[in-house]
Design a protein around this motif. Sequence first.
Motif, mmCIF file in Angstrom:
data_model
loop_
_atom_site.group_PDB
_atom_site.id
_atom_site.type_symbol
_atom_site.label_atom_id
_atom_site.label_comp_id
_atom_site.label_asym_id
_atom_site.label_seq_id
_atom_site.Cartn_x
_atom_site.Cartn_y
_atom_site.Cartn_z
ATOM 1 N N ALA A 1 31.108 45.449 44.123
ATOM 2 C CA ALA A 1 32.093 46.360 44.712
ATOM 3 C C ALA A 1 32.743 47.181 43.592
ATOM 4 C CB ALA A 1 33.145 45.551 45.462
ATOM 5 N N PRO A 2 33.298 48.335 43.924
ATOM 6 C CA PRO A 2 33.848 49.226 42.884
ATOM 7 C C PRO A 2 35.214 48.782 42.351
ATOM 8 C CG PRO A 2 34.129 50.216 45.034
ATOM 9 C CD PRO A 2 33.349 48.943 45.245
ATOM 10 N N TYR A 3 35.274 47.560 41.867
ATOM 11 C CA TYR A 3 36.488 47.068 41.224
ATOM 12 C C TYR A 3 36.503 47.545 39.774
ATOM 13 C CZ TYR A 3 36.669 43.835 45.191
ATOM 14 O OH TYR A 3 36.713 43.284 46.437
ATOM 15 N N SER A 4 37.625 47.328 39.102
ATOM 16 C CA SER A 4 37.685 47.642 37.673
ATOM 17 C C SER A 4 36.675 46.775 36.931
ATOM 18 C CB SER A 4 39.089 47.404 37.129
ATOM 19 O OG SER A 4 39.343 46.002 37.065
ATOM 20 N N PHE A 5 36.280 47.225 35.747
ATOM 21 C CA PHE A 5 35.305 46.486 34.945
ATOM 22 C C PHE A 5 35.806 45.080 34.656
ATOM 23 C CE2 PHE A 5 33.345 45.314 30.876
ATOM 24 C CZ PHE A 5 32.020 45.367 31.260
ATOM 25 N N THR A 6 37.077 44.936 34.322
ATOM 26 C CA THR A 6 37.663 43.621 34.036
ATOM 27 C C THR A 6 37.552 42.707 35.240
ATOM 28 O OG1 THR A 6 39.183 44.622 32.457
ATOM 29 C CG2 THR A 6 39.752 42.428 33.279
ATOM 30 N N THR B 1 33.912 41.523 35.763
ATOM 31 C CA THR B 1 33.498 40.434 34.875
ATOM 32 C C THR B 1 34.109 39.110 35.315
ATOM 33 O OG1 THR B 1 35.255 40.908 33.281
ATOM 34 C CG2 THR B 1 33.114 41.948 32.894
ATOM 35 N N LYS B 2 35.334 39.143 35.816
ATOM 36 C CA LYS B 2 35.969 37.912 36.310
ATOM 37 C C LYS B 2 35.251 37.389 37.556
ATOM 38 C CE LYS B 2 40.548 38.825 34.419
ATOM 39 N NZ LYS B 2 41.943 39.151 34.731
ATOM 40 N N ILE B 3 34.798 38.289 38.415
ATOM 41 C CA ILE B 3 34.059 37.878 39.611
ATOM 42 C C ILE B 3 32.758 37.186 39.208
ATOM 43 C CG2 ILE B 3 32.720 38.756 41.582
ATOM 44 C CD1 ILE B 3 34.955 40.898 41.909
ATOM 45 N N VAL B 4 32.042 37.774 38.255
ATOM 46 C CA VAL B 4 30.774 37.183 37.805
ATOM 47 C C VAL B 4 31.022 35.780 37.240
ATOM 48 C CG1 VAL B 4 28.869 37.401 36.161
ATOM 49 C CG2 VAL B 4 29.690 39.423 37.401
ATOM 50 N N MET B 5 32.020 35.648 36.380
ATOM 51 C CA MET B 5 32.318 34.332 35.791
ATOM 52 C C MET B 5 32.739 33.326 36.864
ATOM 53 S SD MET B 5 31.440 34.385 32.712
ATOM 54 C CE MET B 5 32.092 32.812 32.189
ATOM 55 N N ALA B 6 33.500 33.781 37.860
ATOM 56 C CA ALA B 6 33.905 32.888 38.954
ATOM 57 C C ALA B 6 32.684 32.391 39.724
ATOM 58 C CB ALA B 6 34.879 33.608 39.885
ATOM 59 N N CYS B 7 31.715 33.267 39.958
ATOM 60 C CA CYS B 7 30.504 32.873 40.676
ATOM 61 C C CYS B 7 29.733 31.803 39.910
ATOM 62 C CB CYS B 7 29.619 34.094 40.935
ATOM 63 S SG CYS B 7 30.314 35.290 42.089
#
Length: 196
Positions: free
Chosen positions: A115-120, A123-129
């Motif tokens: 989704a078009p969230y901020s880059f930061t 990256t937090k979403i990826v790490m959470a996954c």
Amino acid sequence: MAVCDFDMIFRFVVVGWEGTAHDSRVLTETIRNPQHNFPMPPSEKYYLVDAAYTHTRGFMAPYRNVRYWLSDFRSGGKAIGKEEIFNQCHARLRNVIERAFGVVKARFPILKRMAPYSFTTQTKIVMACFSIHNFLRQISVADRLFSEYDNEVELESDNANQNQNSTTSSFFAASDQEFMQQFRDQIANELFQVFS
């Protein structure tokens, strides 16, 4: 870039690179940056890596220009010669990373189309996954995705990865690359003896 063990648990993940960044560049920059605290394997151990990486101390790549992908062996018959036997065994062992990524991508479709969230935030979403994946795997939840991916799946064939990147090659000492080539040849000879 990620490192996982044979239980499909991710032991190291670095995020924040564009998808077009070459794997070997990501590895080189990650190793060079002390903030990442990359877990280099002990001297007697190594990571199994694909052909995008340099075959050097700590990183064992397959033989180049020799059949490697599991589908090649299924459709093309039995492995012949020490290099093919080695590559087939390498592919079967390295397949765990493909399965681990398969589970993460299947469980978290947001990773396929962020989704078009901020880059930061991205990256937090990826790490959470990855963290949730590890948590579920470690608590041994009966899970359809883990059951499905516990079986061998095809390695993704990416011919672009067959070209060795000079960035990584120049980062590692020639003596380390020579040592790993001799080590790989020794393993290939031993596998050839067993499977011939």
